[in-house]
Design a protein around this motif. Structure first.
Motif, PDB file in Angstrom:
ATOM      1  N   PRO A 165      26.011  42.305  55.529  1.00 30.24           N
ATOM      2  CA  PRO A 165      27.305  42.364  56.550  1.00 30.24           C
ATOM      3  C   PRO A 165      27.578  43.722  56.114  1.00 30.24           C
ATOM      4  CG  PRO A 165      27.094  40.146  55.626  1.00 30.24           C
ATOM      5  CD  PRO A 165      26.085  40.379  54.881  1.00 30.24           C
ATOM      6  N   GLY A 166      27.736  44.805  57.024  1.00 29.94           N
ATOM      7  CA  GLY A 166      28.102  46.154  56.550  1.00 29.94           C
ATOM      8  C   GLY A 166      27.228  47.491  56.495  1.00 29.94           C
ATOM      9  N   VAL A 167      26.133  46.920  56.215  1.00 26.77           N
ATOM     10  CA  VAL A 167      25.115  47.621  55.634  1.00 26.77           C
ATOM     11  C   VAL A 167      24.268  48.138  57.439  1.00 26.77           C
ATOM     12  CG1 VAL A 167      22.864  48.461  54.465  1.00 26.77           C
ATOM     13  CG2 VAL A 167      24.932  47.319  53.829  1.00 26.77           C
ATOM     14  N   GLY A 168      24.152  49.735  57.364  1.00 25.09           N
ATOM     15  CA  GLY A 168      23.579  49.883  58.615  1.00 25.09           C
ATOM     16  C   GLY A 168      23.180  51.372  58.182  1.00 25.09           C
ATOM     17  N   GLU A 169      22.602  51.948  58.950  1.00 23.74           N
ATOM     18  CA  GLU A 169      21.707  53.131  58.857  1.00 23.74           C
ATOM     19  C   GLU A 169      22.233  54.129  57.287  1.00 23.74           C
ATOM     20  OE1 GLU A 169      18.808  56.712  60.446  1.00 23.74           O
ATOM     21  OE2 GLU A 169      20.159  55.424  61.944  1.00 23.74           O
ATOM     22  N   ALA A 170      23.280  54.130  57.260  1.00 25.95           N
ATOM     23  CA  ALA A 170      23.932  55.093  56.415  1.00 25.95           C
ATOM     24  C   ALA A 170      23.876  54.853  54.849  1.00 25.95           C
ATOM     25  CB  ALA A 170      25.394  56.071  57.131  1.00 25.95           C
ATOM     26  N   ILE A 171      24.269  53.853  55.414  1.00 24.29           N
ATOM     27  CA  ILE A 171      24.493  53.035  53.953  1.00 24.29           C
ATOM     28  C   ILE A 171      23.525  52.169  53.141  1.00 24.29           C
ATOM     29  CG2 ILE A 171      25.931  50.413  52.759  1.00 24.29           C
ATOM     30  CD1 ILE A 171      28.387  51.570  54.037  1.00 24.29           C
ATOM     31  N   GLU A 172      22.441  52.375  53.991  1.00 28.09           N
ATOM     32  CA  GLU A 172      21.228  51.418  53.593  1.00 28.09           C
ATOM     33  C   GLU A 172      20.991  52.460  53.089  1.00 28.09           C
ATOM     34  OE1 GLU A 172      17.072  49.651  55.136  1.00 28.09           O
ATOM     35  OE2 GLU A 172      17.697  51.458  56.926  1.00 28.09           O
ATOM     36  N   LYS A 173      20.428  53.871  53.124  1.00 24.14           N
ATOM     37  CA  LYS A 173      20.440  55.083  52.939  1.00 24.14           C
ATOM     38  C   LYS A 173      20.681  55.600  51.574  1.00 24.14           C
ATOM     39  CE  LYS A 173      18.578  57.608  56.736  1.00 24.14           C
ATOM     40  NZ  LYS A 173      19.163  58.885  57.777  1.00 24.14           N
ATOM     41  N   LYS A 174      22.278  55.057  51.358  1.00 20.48           N
ATOM     42  CA  LYS A 174      22.760  55.987  49.900  1.00 20.48           C
ATOM     43  C   LYS A 174      22.051  54.404  48.800  1.00 20.48           C
ATOM     44  CE  LYS A 174      26.741  56.927  52.628  1.00 20.48           C
ATOM     45  NZ  LYS A 174      28.186  56.328  53.329  1.00 20.48           N
ATOM     46  N   ILE A 175      22.322  53.273  49.577  1.00 16.03           N
ATOM     47  CA  ILE A 175      21.747  51.917  48.458  1.00 16.03           C
ATOM     48  C   ILE A 175      20.696  52.367  47.959  1.00 16.03           C
ATOM     49  CG2 ILE A 175      20.655  49.762  47.949  1.00 16.03           C
ATOM     50  CD1 ILE A 175      23.088  49.022  50.076  1.00 16.03           C
ATOM     51  N   THR A 176      19.513  53.003  49.264  1.00 14.18           N
ATOM     52  CA  THR A 176      18.282  53.583  48.424  1.00 14.18           C
ATOM     53  C   THR A 176      18.077  54.542  47.590  1.00 14.18           C
ATOM     54  OG1 THR A 176      17.513  52.653  50.620  1.00 14.18           O
ATOM     55  CG2 THR A 176      15.910  54.340  49.198  1.00 14.18           C
ATOM     56  N   GLU A 177      18.625  55.571  47.251  1.00 18.46           N
ATOM     57  CA  GLU A 177      19.321  56.375  46.559  1.00 18.46           C
ATOM     58  C   GLU A 177      19.294  56.215  45.685  1.00 18.46           C
ATOM     59  OE1 GLU A 177      21.234  60.677  46.438  1.00 18.46           O
ATOM     60  OE2 GLU A 177      21.409  60.324  48.060  1.00 18.46           O
ATOM     61  N   MET A 178      20.491  55.007  45.490  1.00 18.13           N
ATOM     62  CA  MET A 178      20.816  55.192  44.073  1.00 18.13           C
ATOM     63  C   MET A 178      20.005  53.919  42.678  1.00 18.13           C
ATOM     64  SD  MET A 178      24.557  54.040  44.741  1.00 18.13           S
ATOM     65  CE  MET A 178      25.070  53.664  46.205  1.00 18.13           C
ATOM     66  N   LEU A 179      19.084  53.303  44.778  1.00 17.65           N
ATOM     67  CA  LEU A 179      17.971  52.290  43.247  1.00 17.65           C
ATOM     68  C   LEU A 179      17.178  53.202  43.399  1.00 17.65           C
ATOM     69  CD1 LEU A 179      18.091  49.211  45.996  1.00 17.65           C
ATOM     70  CD2 LEU A 179      18.943  49.334  43.564  1.00 17.65           C
ATOM     71  N   THR A 180      16.604  54.091  43.648  1.00 13.33           N
ATOM     72  CA  THR A 180      15.119  55.084  43.826  1.00 13.33           C
ATOM     73  C   THR A 180      15.259  56.244  42.344  1.00 13.33           C
ATOM     74  OG1 THR A 180      15.587  56.152  45.391  1.00 13.33           O
ATOM     75  CG2 THR A 180      14.737  54.676  45.505  1.00 13.33           C
ATOM     76  N   THR A 181      17.041  56.843  42.824  1.00 17.41           N
ATOM     77  CA  THR A 181      17.354  57.858  41.518  1.00 17.41           C
ATOM     78  C   THR A 181      17.844  57.580  40.801  1.00 17.41           C
ATOM     79  OG1 THR A 181      18.856  58.304  43.116  1.00 17.41           O
ATOM     80  CG2 THR A 181      16.992  59.295  43.708  1.00 17.41           C
ATOM     81  N   GLY A 182      18.317  56.478  40.932  1.00 22.78           N
ATOM     82  CA  GLY A 182      19.772  55.329  39.726  1.00 22.78           C
ATOM     83  C   GLY A 182      20.897  56.597  39.415  1.00 22.78           C
ATOM     84  N   ARG A 183      21.044  57.666  40.419  1.00 20.32           N
ATOM     85  CA  ARG A 183      22.434  58.096  40.967  1.00 20.32           C
ATOM     86  C   ARG A 183      22.404  58.485  42.870  1.00 20.32           C
ATOM     87  NH1 ARG A 183      21.404  63.912  39.700  1.00 20.32           N
ATOM     88  NH2 ARG A 183      24.107  63.854  39.469  1.00 20.32           N
ATOM     89  N   PHE A 184      23.543  59.064  43.000  1.00 22.07           N
ATOM     90  CA  PHE A 184      24.135  59.409  44.155  1.00 22.07           C
ATOM     91  C   PHE A 184      25.035  60.684  44.469  1.00 22.07           C
ATOM     92  CE2 PHE A 184      26.532  57.624  48.243  1.00 22.07           C
ATOM     93  CZ  PHE A 184      26.168  58.040  49.245  1.00 22.07           C
ATOM     94  N   THR A 185      24.127  60.743  45.210  1.00 17.57           N
ATOM     95  CA  THR A 185      24.617  62.973  45.391  1.00 17.57           C
ATOM     96  C   THR A 185      26.310  62.336  45.646  1.00 17.57           C
ATOM     97  OG1 THR A 185      22.042  63.259  45.724  1.00 17.57           O
ATOM     98  CG2 THR A 185      24.037  64.820  45.929  1.00 17.57           C
ATOM     99  N   VAL A 186      26.304  61.933  46.773  1.00 22.96           N
ATOM    100  CA  VAL A 186      27.449  62.546  47.218  1.00 22.96           C
ATOM    101  C   VAL A 186      28.737  61.234  46.583  1.00 22.96           C
ATOM    102  CG1 VAL A 186      29.129  61.509  49.277  1.00 22.96           C
ATOM    103  CG2 VAL A 186      27.182  61.812  49.891  1.00 22.96           C
ATOM    104  N   TYR A 187      27.895  60.681  45.384  1.00 26.42           N
ATOM    105  CA  TYR A 187      29.746  59.954  45.089  1.00 26.42           C
ATOM    106  C   TYR A 187      29.700  60.921  43.438  1.00 26.42           C
ATOM    107  CZ  TYR A 187      31.068  57.137  40.868  1.00 26.42           C
ATOM    108  OH  TYR A 187      31.776  56.521  40.135  1.00 26.42           O
ATOM    109  N   GLU A 188      28.761  61.666  42.866  1.00 20.73           N
ATOM    110  CA  GLU A 188      28.822  63.162  42.268  1.00 20.73           C
ATOM    111  C   GLU A 188      29.470  63.719  42.984  1.00 20.73           C
ATOM    112  OE1 GLU A 188      27.696  62.395  39.029  1.00 20.73           O
ATOM    113  OE2 GLU A 188      26.617  59.983  39.516  1.00 20.73           O
ATOM    114  N   LYS A 189      29.751  64.373  43.850  1.00 21.83           N
ATOM    115  CA  LYS A 189      30.433  64.481  44.115  1.00 21.83           C
ATOM    116  C   LYS A 189      32.140  64.565  44.413  1.00 21.83           C
ATOM    117  CE  LYS A 189      31.031  67.693  48.828  1.00 21.83           C
ATOM    118  NZ  LYS A 189      30.269  68.369  50.503  1.00 21.83           N
ATOM    119  N   LEU A 190      31.909  63.407  45.081  1.00 18.67           N
ATOM    120  CA  LEU A 190      33.231  63.448  45.389  1.00 18.67           C
ATOM    121  C   LEU A 190      33.884  63.562  43.912  1.00 18.67           C
ATOM    122  CD1 LEU A 190      32.867  60.446  47.602  1.00 18.67           C
ATOM    123  CD2 LEU A 190      34.501  62.332  47.950  1.00 18.67           C
TER     124      LEU A 190
END
Length: 91
Positions: A57-82
């Protein structure tokens, strides 16, 4: 990254967005997905492998991409920027 680590990232994103007085929808969406991830009894990586992240629940395309980035890279670029912006390091 583990489920608790990813949930913590989304919770921190919500807090950082709130401090910036960003769109309330983004803040609520980040908090909701953090709560839903915390409830899971299966690893996000397994759901990603099975292409089932959007069943959360609550996971759409944008959040799916964010989760995938974290799972595959161990990082989240937007989070680092924030985080950098909140410390005054990003321009």
């Amino acid at each position: 990254m583990t489920n608790p680590e990813i949930a913590a990232v989304f919770r921190d994103i919500a807090n950082l967005l709130e401090k910036k007085k960003e769109n309330w929808f983004k803040i609520l969406a980040s908090r909701k997905v953090a709560e839903e991830i915390e409830k899971l009894t299966v690893d996000l990586s397994r759901l990603a492998d099975d292409d089932k992240l959007r069943e959360i629940p609550g996971v759409g395309e944008a959040i799916e991409k964010k989760i995938t980035e974290m799972l595959t890279t161990g990082r989240f670029t937007v989070y680092e920027k924030l985080k950098a912006e909140s410390r005054g390091e990003y321009r």
